[in-house]
Write a protein that holds these residues in place. Structure first.
Motif, PDB file in Angstrom:
ATOM      1  N   ASP A 127       0.856  -1.191   0.000  1.00 38.23           N
ATOM      2  CA  ASP A 127       0.000   0.000   0.000  1.00 38.23           C
ATOM      3  C   ASP A 127       0.890   1.239   0.000  1.00 38.23           C
ATOM      4  O   ASP A 127       2.092   1.158  -0.226  1.00 38.23           O
ATOM      5  N   ALA A 128       0.305   2.396   0.250  1.00 34.91           N
ATOM      6  CA  ALA A 128       1.071   3.636   0.147  1.00 34.91           C
ATOM      7  C   ALA A 128       2.136   3.760   1.234  1.00 34.91           C
ATOM      8  O   ALA A 128       3.091   4.538   1.073  1.00 34.91           O
ATOM      9  N   LEU A 155      -1.832   3.183  -7.477  1.00 34.93           N
ATOM     10  CA  LEU A 155      -2.781   3.679  -6.475  1.00 34.93           C
ATOM     11  C   LEU A 155      -3.488   4.935  -6.951  1.00 34.93           C
ATOM     12  O   LEU A 155      -4.665   5.158  -6.620  1.00 34.93           O
ATOM     13  N   PRO A 175      -4.156  -3.120  -9.291  1.00 37.50           N
ATOM     14  CA  PRO A 175      -4.761  -2.493  -8.110  1.00 37.50           C
ATOM     15  C   PRO A 175      -5.610  -3.484  -7.311  1.00 37.50           C
ATOM     16  O   PRO A 175      -6.173  -4.430  -7.862  1.00 37.50           O
ATOM     17  N   VAL A 182      -9.322   2.026  -4.316  1.00 37.03           N
ATOM     18  CA  VAL A 182      -8.027   1.356  -4.476  1.00 37.03           C
ATOM     19  C   VAL A 182      -7.268   1.486  -3.162  1.00 37.03           C
ATOM     20  O   VAL A 182      -6.885   2.581  -2.752  1.00 37.03           O
ATOM     21  N   ARG A 183      -7.039   0.363  -2.481  1.00 41.57           N
ATOM     22  CA  ARG A 183      -6.393   0.370  -1.185  1.00 41.57           C
ATOM     23  C   ARG A 183      -4.929  -0.062  -1.236  1.00 41.57           C
ATOM     24  O   ARG A 183      -4.149   0.301  -0.360  1.00 41.57           O
TER      25      ARG A 183
END
Length: 211
Positions: A127-128, A155, A175, A182-183
């Motif tokens: 993830d981010a 993302l 994604p 979108v996680r």
């Protein structure tokens, strides 16, 4: 003084010797007769040179066409494999276990998918902020930072991508959507050797086609 005229006269050819020498016209004809086989062979030699150059150009054209077909076949093969890998990742990204936050169950599904693709180096969920899963590491291990597998573009756009890492590894990224947003991104990493195996298989196809 009395001997000088005799010396001059000795240098002059006798009438009998002059009679034995062929006239200039006959000598020229004899030389032409000697050269006639060479002159007759010149057109044949020129034809052989032209034929050789033509065959060489034709062979070069065939080789260029063969290389073009090989490159096209390799490109089509690579596109097919990458498309199949992307579809497999998209199917895994839609697993209900992600929405249920079932990390252990999702890891088992990812391991089954990785076993079906032996050319893949690992599968990761990123993830981010961090890597949430990376099958290259045990469950309890600390995972590398998210920056090693950048997924910001996926993302932001919600679109899958294929890219190459600085170390030459190829990545497939899709994604992961949860509740419509979108996680995270699911990433498959392929080592450079995977592309080498693809080239080997393509080379074998080309050799069979040439035969």
């Amino acid at each position: 003084r009395s001997n000088a005229p005799a010396k001059v006269n000795a240098r002059l050819p006798s009438p009998q010797a002059a009679a034995l020498q062929p006239p200039p016209r006959n000598r020229a004809r004899s030389r032409l007769l000697l050269l006639s086989p060479l002159l007759a062979a010149l057109p044949l030699a020129a034809y052989a040179v032209v034929l050789f150059l033509g065959l060489r150009a034709e062979r070069a054209a065939d080789l260029a066409a063969d290389l073009h077909r090989t490159a096209g076949g390799l490109a089509a093969m690579a596109e097919t494999e990458l498309a199949a890998g992307t579809r497999a990742l998209e199917a895994l990204a839609g697993s209900p276990r992600l929405a249920a936050d079932d990390a252990a169950g999702f890891r088992e599904e990812a391991q089954r998918l990785l076993a079906l693709h032996p050319a893949w180096h690992t599968l990761a969920l990123v993830d981010a902020e961090r890597q949430r899963m990376n099958l290259r590491f045990p469950v309890e291990a600390a995972l590398p930072p998210a920056g090693e597998l950048p997924v910001a573009r996926v993302l932001q756009t919600g679109l899958g991508s294929v890219s190459v890492l600085p170390d030459g590894q190829l990545t497939l990224r899709v994604p992961v959507r949860v509740n419509g947003g979108v996680r995270a991104a699911l990433v498959a990493v392929l080592p450079p050797a995977a592309l080498g195996g693809l080239l080997d298989r393509g080379h074998g196809v080309r050799l069979r086609a040439v035969r």
